[in-house]
Design an enzyme around this catalytic site. Structure first.
Site: not given
Length: 266
Positions: A176, A210, A212-215
């Protein structure tokens, strides 16, 4: 009878509701999956950051996983925060016993606010034991730098780094680009199953929401895989979902720090 596309998420709890288990359940539900969960730690946090972390004992973690898999089952498993080597090894063991294969692993190491969420020994265990079991891993740049032991200077490094994290072509890697500068971001997906590179370009949104975007992205990917989408299509769908969720939540004000995306914009 109809059957749900069940996704088991194994991760920490976020009391602020923007990341961790809470974000996973929202993301899986919003993208058409059925979310089951195993909580690995309880974090005390809000939009300003993580105040403290309380690990769940290993027997309770593995008991949750075993209870879900032995009865409900899971068409995909998403793994998030595993804070210690002992937890990593225990989770790997229970997943092996249930012959789980469709695993999306988000190597959560540092929170959006900069709080360290994992012990050093756990990183080594992830690399040695759990990452080789995954179908896809979804590191951001700081996580990828830790895992590959080198600095990522810019976009041109992405294909090489993604391939280097693939365990000799056995694990697909979604790298990412959110930590890079620029008006546009290009995530790179190395599909180990076809030995191909897919570029996923999106416009950067000016928002602090932004958290928690990865979760959210990794859970959406697991949800789409549980529904039987081919790997490239599942990655494209998950990328589209997180981009639209960020856009939908950009103008909301919640708390005094990094707010969440809007999971239920659909």
């Amino acid at each position: 009878m109809k059957h749900y596309n069940t996704v088991l998420t194994i991760a920490g709890s976020d009391s602020g509701g923007g990341a961790g288990i809470q974000a996973d359940i929202k993301s899986i539900s919003a993208t058409g999956g059925y979310a089951a969960s195993a909580i690995t730690a309880v974090t005390v946090q809000n939009t300003m950051g993580v105040r403290s972390i309380f690990p769940v004992d290993i027997a309770t973690i593995t008991g949750q996983v075993d209870a879900v898999l032995s009865d409900i089952g899971a068409k995909a498993v998403k793994i998030g925060m595993l804070h210690s080597e002992e937890v990593v090894l225990a989770v790997a063991d229970v997943l092996k016993r249930h012959a789980v294969t469709n695993i999306v692993l988000d190597p959560v190491m540092v929170s959006t606010s900069g709080h360290r969420l994992i012990e050093e020994s756990a990183i080594q265990a992830l690399t040695r034991v759990l990452i080789p079991m995954a179908r896809v891993i979804t590191p951001n740049i700081p996580e990828a730098e830790i895992l590959c032991g080198r600095s990522i200077v810019g976009q041109n490094d992405f294909p090489e780094v993604a391939r280097s994290l693939s365990m000799d072509g056995r694990v697909s890697v979604l790298l990412k680009a959110g930590h890079l500068n620029g008006d546009y971001l290009t995530d790179v997906f190395y599909n180990a199953e076809s030995d191909t590179i897919l570029e996923l370009k999106s416009k950067r949104l000016d928002t602090r929401n932004t958290h928690g975007t990865g979760c959210t992205l990794s859970s959406a990917l697991a949800s789409y895989l549980a529904q039987g989408l081919p790997l490239d299509d599942a990655v494209k769908s998950a990328k589209d979902y997180i981009s639209r969720a960020i856009a939908a939540g950009a103008e909301y004000e919640i708390g005094n720090g990094h707010g969440p995306v809007n999971h239920f914009f659909l």
